[in-house]
Design a protein around this motif. Structure first.
Motif, PDB file in Angstrom:
ATOM      1  N   TRP A  30      -2.625   9.189 -19.669  1.00 52.48           N
ATOM      2  CA  TRP A  30      -1.164   9.047 -19.633  1.00 52.48           C
ATOM      3  C   TRP A  30      -0.629   9.120 -18.204  1.00 52.48           C
ATOM      4  O   TRP A  30       0.329   8.427 -17.850  1.00 52.48           O
ATOM      5  CB  TRP A  30      -0.507  10.116 -20.509  1.00 52.48           C
ATOM      6  N   VAL A  31      -1.251   9.954 -17.390  1.00 47.26           N
ATOM      7  CA  VAL A  31      -0.843  10.045 -15.978  1.00 47.26           C
ATOM      8  C   VAL A  31      -1.094   8.720 -15.277  1.00 47.26           C
ATOM      9  O   VAL A  31      -0.239   8.213 -14.537  1.00 47.26           O
ATOM     10  CB  VAL A  31      -1.621  11.175 -15.275  1.00 47.26           C
ATOM     11  N   LEU A  32      -2.262   8.118 -15.512  1.00 53.65           N
ATOM     12  CA  LEU A  32      -2.613   6.860 -14.857  1.00 53.65           C
ATOM     13  C   LEU A  32      -1.730   5.718 -15.339  1.00 53.65           C
ATOM     14  O   LEU A  32      -1.359   4.834 -14.544  1.00 53.65           O
ATOM     15  CB  LEU A  32      -4.090   6.530 -15.104  1.00 53.65           C
ATOM     16  N   MET A  33      -1.388   5.716 -16.618  1.00 50.12           N
ATOM     17  CA  MET A  33      -0.504   4.680 -17.151  1.00 50.12           C
ATOM     18  C   MET A  33       0.864   4.748 -16.474  1.00 50.12           C
ATOM     19  O   MET A  33       1.458   3.723 -16.136  1.00 50.12           O
ATOM     20  CB  MET A  33      -0.369   4.846 -18.670  1.00 50.12           C
ATOM     21  N   ALA A 101       5.599  10.827 -18.831  1.00 53.49           N
ATOM     22  CA  ALA A 101       4.313  10.566 -19.473  1.00 53.49           C
ATOM     23  C   ALA A 101       3.994  11.605 -20.549  1.00 53.49           C
ATOM     24  O   ALA A 101       3.510  11.272 -21.635  1.00 53.49           O
ATOM     25  CB  ALA A 101       3.201  10.550 -18.418  1.00 53.49           C
ATOM     26  N   GLY A 102       4.267  12.890 -20.257  1.00 50.11           N
ATOM     27  CA  GLY A 102       3.979  13.945 -21.222  1.00 50.11           C
ATOM     28  C   GLY A 102       4.780  13.791 -22.500  1.00 50.11           C
ATOM     29  O   GLY A 102       4.242  13.909 -23.612  1.00 50.11           O
ATOM     30  N   LYS A 103       6.076  13.516 -22.360  1.00 53.67           N
ATOM     31  CA  LYS A 103       6.928  13.335 -23.531  1.00 53.67           C
ATOM     32  C   LYS A 103       6.498  12.099 -24.330  1.00 53.67           C
ATOM     33  O   LYS A 103       6.511  12.110 -25.566  1.00 53.67           O
ATOM     34  CB  LYS A 103       8.386  13.198 -23.105  1.00 53.67           C
ATOM     35  N   THR A 104       6.093  11.049 -23.626  1.00 56.96           N
ATOM     36  CA  THR A 104       5.635   9.834 -24.296  1.00 56.96           C
ATOM     37  C   THR A 104       4.424  10.119 -25.175  1.00 56.96           C
ATOM     38  O   THR A 104       4.341   9.655 -26.315  1.00 56.96           O
ATOM     39  CB  THR A 104       5.273   8.752 -23.256  1.00 56.96           C
ATOM     40  N   PHE A 267      -1.570  17.614 -17.875  1.00 54.24           N
ATOM     41  CA  PHE A 267      -1.859  16.756 -16.727  1.00 54.24           C
ATOM     42  C   PHE A 267      -0.577  16.223 -16.094  1.00 54.24           C
ATOM     43  O   PHE A 267      -0.462  16.133 -14.863  1.00 54.24           O
ATOM     44  CB  PHE A 267      -2.755  15.592 -17.152  1.00 54.24           C
ATOM     45  N   SER A 268       0.403  15.848 -16.928  1.00 55.34           N
ATOM     46  CA  SER A 268       1.667  15.326 -16.404  1.00 55.34           C
ATOM     47  C   SER A 268       2.425  16.392 -15.627  1.00 55.34           C
ATOM     48  O   SER A 268       3.075  16.111 -14.623  1.00 55.34           O
ATOM     49  CB  SER A 268       2.538  14.810 -17.554  1.00 55.34           C
TER      50      SER A 268
END
Length: 302
Positions: A30-33, A101-104, A267-268
């Motif tokens: 998710w971080v990379l996206m 990203a985390g919420k997504t 991670f986010s």
């Protein structure tokens, strides 16, 4: 393959290490996206990512001599590819332009809630008291996140992005049910490879239509994001995941996916400096609780 499954069944520690590794990779992805949007449009990244993923899976199909799916299954694989790969990640990647990203990751992994609702209608599964309670709790979690943002006067683009992610989660839920009805008889690797191929074709044409002429920066960072999410997070992890669900019960498998949004949030937070609001934390806990409660088995009556 059968020998590998037997060894995994005998060694539960290796099995749980694999589950933990996959969920960490998916959470980190998710971080990379999110970061990829600094170098290219969301649809271009999805084209690169799933193009690489599809090619990797097709090479595995070739070398493992799995073969092509029967022609009568192609139309169903196209539908699954449209629902699970194309719609889900076109909406999610576009939403990442506005949503953390985390919420997504939390909103998308509300998918089991929608799968359960659809399974009652189309798979004729019984709605047990545990499932009903879990669905209601999960819905409250979604309302807590959305309602909290609306109450705090969050930017309308963020609200719009969150709604897109929920639509993506519903599409993923629909694809799960459609898969169970029409595609489940196929080899797991076969089904994953060809649905991803068909989904990637749709993403590619959307990219040409929506992002033609937009800049694409291919450098060490962006290529790393594409290769990691395409080969590891999309192709290899899905292959290993289908091996795992062949040796563990679906309840355990479903519950283990709850680690993905947890790692996504961690991670986010550490790598992107994203902060969690109070409504976000409450919503996350409610969704996790709801999905867990919905998976509880009723005790047998004596």
């Amino acid at each position: 393959m059968e020998k590998l499954l037997e060894k995994l069944q005998e060694n539960k520690y290796v099995l749980w290490i694999l589950i933990l590794t996959i969920t960490i990779i998916w959470g980190y992805a998710w971080v990379l996206m999110k970061e990829s949007l600094h170098y290219m449009g969301p649809f271009a990244f999805s084209s690169f990512r799933f193009g690489i993923g599809a090619v990797t899976l097709l090479l595995m199909v070739f070398f493992l001599k799995v073969g092509f799916p029967p022609r009568e299954s192609w139309k169903h694989l196209i539908v699954v590819g449209l629902l699970q790969t194309a719609i889900v990640f076109l909406l999610v990647m576009f939403a990442l332009k506005f949503v953390d990203a985390g919420k997504t990751s939390v909103l998308l992994y509300s998918m089991p809630i929608w799968s359960s609702i659809l399974a009652v209608k189309f798979l004729h599964e019984k709605i047990t008291p545990a499932k009903l309670a879990g669905l209601l709790i999960g819905m409250l979690g979604l309302l807590a996140i959305l309602g909290g943002d609306i109450w705090m006067g969050q930017d309308v683009h963020v609200i719009f992005g969150e709604l897109l992610i929920i639509i993506a989660a519903i599409s993923w839920g629909i694809s799960n049910v459609y898969y169970r009805i029409h595609v489940q008889h196929l080899s797991k690797l076969q089904a994953t490879a060809f649905q991803m191929l068909f989904g990637t074709i749709v993403i590619f044409f959307v990219t040409l239509f929506m992002e033609w002429g937009e800049p694409i920066q291919l450098n060490a960072d962006s290529v790393y994001y594409i290769l990691f999410t395409g080969i590891l997070a999309s192709a290899l992890c899905f292959f290993v995941w289908f091996v795992i669900i062949s040796v563990v019960d679906m309840v355990t498998a479903t519950l283990s996916t709850l680690l993905v949004p947890l790692f996504g949030l961690l991670f986010s937070s550490f790598l992107l400096n994203e902060t969690m609001s109070f409504s976000m934390m409450i919503g996350f806990m409610l969704i996790i609780t709801g999905i867990t409660v919905a998976q509880l088995k009723q005790p047998r009556r004596v």
